[in-house]
Design a protein around this motif. Sequence first.
Motif, mmCIF file in Angstrom:
data_model
loop_
_atom_site.group_PDB
_atom_site.id
_atom_site.type_symbol
_atom_site.label_atom_id
_atom_site.label_comp_id
_atom_site.label_asym_id
_atom_site.label_seq_id
_atom_site.Cartn_x
_atom_site.Cartn_y
_atom_site.Cartn_z
ATOM 1 N N GLU A 248 94.011 82.529 92.545
ATOM 2 C CA GLU A 248 92.722 83.046 92.079
ATOM 3 C C GLU A 248 92.816 84.482 91.574
ATOM 4 N N GLY A 249 94.056 84.951 91.351
ATOM 5 C CA GLY A 249 94.249 86.310 90.849
ATOM 6 C C GLY A 249 94.582 87.289 91.958
ATOM 7 N N VAL A 250 95.099 88.435 91.560
ATOM 8 C CA VAL A 250 95.514 89.443 92.535
ATOM 9 C C VAL A 250 94.303 90.208 93.054
ATOM 10 N N ASN A 251 94.521 90.909 94.161
ATOM 11 C CA ASN A 251 93.442 91.666 94.801
ATOM 12 C C ASN A 251 93.539 93.165 94.550
ATOM 13 N N PHE A 252 94.522 93.586 93.741
ATOM 14 C CA PHE A 252 94.627 95.020 93.466
ATOM 15 C C PHE A 252 94.153 95.312 92.046
ATOM 16 N N ASP A 338 114.061 91.064 91.739
ATOM 17 C CA ASP A 338 113.736 92.414 92.202
ATOM 18 C C ASP A 338 112.302 92.487 92.716
ATOM 19 N N CYS A 339 111.424 91.726 92.107
ATOM 20 C CA CYS A 339 110.012 91.670 92.485
ATOM 21 C C CYS A 339 109.560 90.223 92.331
ATOM 22 N N PRO A 340 108.592 89.784 93.129
ATOM 23 C CA PRO A 340 108.186 88.377 93.070
ATOM 24 C C PRO A 340 107.400 88.063 91.800
ATOM 25 N N HIS A 341 107.325 86.785 91.499
ATOM 26 C CA HIS A 341 106.498 86.337 90.380
ATOM 27 C C HIS A 341 105.046 86.765 90.623
ATOM 28 N N GLY A 342 104.399 87.200 89.571
ATOM 29 C CA GLY A 342 103.021 87.657 89.687
ATOM 30 C C GLY A 342 102.880 89.148 89.897
#
Length: 654
Positions: A248-252, A338-342
């Motif tokens: 549902e999208g990120v929270n930041f 290096d960083c997760p998907h999304g």
Amino acid sequence: MFVFSRSYVVSILLAVVFLLQFFSQSPTFAAATNPMDALTSEEVFRATQIARASQTIGTDAIFPVIRLKEWPKDDVYSWQTGDPIPRAAFVVAYVDGQTFELDIDLEANAIVRQINVAGAQPAIMTVEWHRARQAVMSDPRLAPALARRGINDPAGIFCSPQSSGLAEPEIYGDKRILRVNCYSMSAATHPYGLPVPGLHFVVDAPTGEVIDMIEDEPFAMPDTDNLHIVWPPAPVTGQNPVVQFSPEGVNFKLSGSLQVEWNNWSFHMRVERREGPVISLVKYNDHGEQRDVAYQMFLSEMYVPYNDPGTNWRYRAFLDSAEFGLGSMVSSLVPGSDCPHGAAYISVGIPNDVGGMTPVQNAICIFERATGDPIWRHGTEVQPEQNSRASTLLVVRMIPTVGNYDYPVDYVFTNNGSINIRVGATGFDAVKTVRSQDLNSPEAESDTTYGNLIAPHTVAPFHDHYYSFYVDLDVDGINNSFDQQNIVRQQIENGGARRSLWRLEPGMVTNEGPLTGGPPNAMWSVLNNNQHSALGHPVGYEIGPHTMATSMLSADDDPQRRAAFSSYRMWATIRDPNERYASGEYPIQAHDTGLPQFVADQQSLDNADIVVWPTIGFRHVTRTEDWPILSTMWFSITIRPYNFFDSNPSINVE
């Protein structure tokens, strides 16, 4: 009338190229929306042109430091969105072997302060690195030295300059030196995997003159068939992918350059050449009240001393932040590993030596992580249903690559009001080529006195890593105190079968200095004795347990005199805007700078603007599993609320 030198023309052309690249790629070209915003590419270029217009600086200057000149703290706190944002730059110019500091007013286009810092050696610059490398590759002594080691084709050699480390003024006087080691590329391994043994060169960095060749007794390079490693290694197939995502999208939320908001947290972030990420103005929304937690946090210094007395190793004691700059060494992050998907990626510009910006794509990532752990849970026989909430974090990550090592740096914000600062170490062990093929070789005992044999003919010397963080906590305001509560055992009289227990013994740290004790037998906290919780506690934040290693080098050892901060796990000082780095502003080929100087006047810590300097330290006992690449080792500090909230702030987490 100006007469433009050839180097000046080249620098202008380079700067124009960087500006053209940056205008199209970087979010930092936009006008500042916050007093803490990094300098834009236009501001960097303009600052260096103002500096070059000074007769003292001139057109041939290069610039190891170009950074934001921060406002006084009171002015930053009183600034409101929409207020004017006067801009200024702090610039270090290096010209004709002299170091100058300049404060430049970018509104008036004027120099407001300029001083010659006598004897100061600034950070190593790109032009010096390339000049030293080329000087060694062209030195007529190189080919014969290689031939004595069985290397007959210098074209298969890669040479890499390093900082001076051990300055040895009795030999080189006050020369600004770099040391250059060479590596064979004949084996199918990584670039640092097969060093040319017992050989390095000393170069005068400003001139490029090779002033010394230091050579141990030569021996023939080993048969590289024993070292054959396919690099990079092929991934193992057949594993199902494991992916985190936010359906549902990120929270930041990201805005400006760069403001971050996540759940109840908000903070500002910029990237500087020396520090890397600078986290500022950290606040927590406590039921509608924006409460101050920290004014600023960043990695102040990184110290890596090697523990091998050989002539090719004893000088190696690196201050990676001061000597090269963690921001200037930042690498582009690889999505999915290096960083997760999304994750959200931030591209930045790093001021370079010639007054332009070097763009780095995907330099920072910001992401949420579902840890798979409960942030809290409980169930009882009376209420058999298990009440549980999932733990989610917000992570800000950068990974600088400094020579053979990669150093992930994370700032982690949690729903329980804590901040975790994590650092990792991966990349390649620094190694030396030895005669021993295995531990049955006759030379093995002497070859492995100061390191482990991690591959045939390959020893990785033991060494340490020390990371000093600058943490300016403003707990509900600027005026704080430093508290150390010792955990002490108490004997019980007339307690029946119970004979002892432990309790907290309160105590305040009254003056600046290094701190002894600490976790696990004491608690370190920054308290605000002017603000109290509903129950009457002074509000505070605790600096929690972290890796305990401190330097074992003697205080009079040359490398330790450059990095005395590593002798203690924590220092506390009164904030001074000119005291930002644990090793000092100019620790290269210097001694006794930084924190020992900062605390010499023993100012009072009572009800004051305090900065704490926790040190994360670990000893790297090398092992075969480090070869050919080191799995990431993580270490951390926890900054957690101590009676700051009236109850658990994560109680209503979904």
